[in-house]
Design a protein around this motif. Structure first.
Motif, PDB file in Angstrom:
ATOM      1  N   LEU A  16      -1.918  -7.009   1.179  1.00 61.84           N
ATOM      2  CA  LEU A  16      -2.832  -5.927   0.817  1.00 61.84           C
ATOM      3  C   LEU A  16      -4.253  -6.223   1.288  1.00 61.84           C
ATOM      4  N   GLU A  27      -7.240   1.108   0.175  1.00 66.84           N
ATOM      5  CA  GLU A  27      -6.276   0.046  -0.063  1.00 66.84           C
ATOM      6  C   GLU A  27      -5.113   0.256   0.895  1.00 66.84           C
ATOM      7  N   ASP A  29      -1.492  -1.394   2.450  1.00 68.89           N
ATOM      8  CA  ASP A  29      -0.405  -2.372   2.403  1.00 68.89           C
ATOM      9  C   ASP A  29      -0.118  -2.863   3.814  1.00 68.89           C
ATOM     10  N   ALA A  57       3.542   8.961  -5.569  1.00 73.28           N
ATOM     11  CA  ALA A  57       2.595   8.012  -4.980  1.00 73.28           C
ATOM     12  C   ALA A  57       2.191   8.414  -3.571  1.00 73.28           C
ATOM     13  N   GLN A  58       1.013   7.963  -3.184  1.00 75.54           N
ATOM     14  CA  GLN A  58       0.542   8.080  -1.811  1.00 75.54           C
ATOM     15  C   GLN A  58       0.151   6.678  -1.349  1.00 75.54           C
ATOM     16  N   SER A  59       0.702   6.240  -0.249  1.00 75.53           N
ATOM     17  CA  SER A  59       0.476   4.869   0.219  1.00 75.53           C
ATOM     18  C   SER A  59       0.062   4.855   1.682  1.00 75.53           C
ATOM     19  N   PHE A  61      -0.131   2.319   4.942  1.00 72.01           N
ATOM     20  CA  PHE A  61       0.377   1.063   5.493  1.00 72.01           C
ATOM     21  C   PHE A  61      -0.361   0.771   6.803  1.00 72.01           C
ATOM     22  N   ARG A  84       8.741  -0.324   1.589  1.00 73.27           N
ATOM     23  CA  ARG A  84       8.603  -1.700   1.105  1.00 73.27           C
ATOM     24  C   ARG A  84       9.573  -2.639   1.799  1.00 73.27           C
TER      25      ARG A  84
END
Length: 205
Positions: A16, A27, A29, A57-59, A61, A84
């Motif tokens: 992270l 943020e 990943d 969720a919203q991610s 990468f 993931r």
């Protein structure tokens, strides 16, 4: 779609980072292959990104190399492989090594990655056989030079950080400790310890 992010690296840890761009802190990943090549805190960093939106969720990468991002996007198209697990695969295997596994039908190397069972490994080999042909710019080896400031003085904290990183990736504490004890040497940074430990657990074919 956020495809690229450039800004100031505010925080970094295995898996992270926090990057400030235009006054906003993102943020992101990341796989360990990207963590190894991050600059020092306060420096400008550029990551190729993939923005994933789910109901809950919203991610975001991020990857230091576009090739890694492209491979990530191919991996998450495989049934049963989410973001993931795709990160775990890219943390354990560099793109060139993953392509080798696919070309050689090497399930043994894939099942050593936490979260990848025999059925998932077989599905990856079948589904990725044609998809990897879409990758462009695949070098013989994918190895970027470490950025200035990436090398740190090794002490007990470097070993502790490396062990925590491997455990967070899914390895059992005993496995992580054993692998680190086999590769750790005086003067090694936590990044190098993690890299060598992963290589010892998933040897090159």
């Amino acid at each position: 779609m956020i495809g690229r992010l450039r800004g100031t690296l505010l925080e970094k840890a295995p898996g992270l980072v926090l990057i400030e761009a235009a006054g906003v802190g993102y943020e992101v990943d990341i796989p360990y292959t990207t963590f190894f090549h991050l600059p020092e805190i306060g420096a400008t960093v550029t990551l190729h990104t993939h923005f994933a939106v789910r109901e809950d969720a919203q991610s975001l990468f991020g990857f230091v190399a576009r090739l890694d991002r492209d491979l990530f996007r191919l991996l998450i198209k495989v049934n049963g492989v989410g973001p993931r697990l795709a990160l775990a695969i890219l943390s354990g295997l560099e793109p060139s090594r993953f392509v080798q596994c696919v070309e050689r039908a090497d399930t043994a190397a894939l099942v050593k990655i936490p979260g990848v069972g025999k059925k998932t490994a077989e599905r990856l080999l079948i589904d990725m056989r044609d998809r990897i042909k879409q990758l462009s710019g695949m070098p013989d080896t994918v190895s970027l030079p470490l950025s200035p400031g990436a090398v740190q003085r090794q002490d007990s904290s470097a070993v502790d950080e490396a062990e925590a990183a491997l455990i967070s990736l899914g390895y059992k504490p005993q496995e992580a400790s054993r692998a680190i004890s086999q590769v750790a040497e005086e003067g090694m940074s936590s990044q190098e310890i993690i890299r060598q430990a992963l290589r010892s657990m998933i040897p090159a074919g």
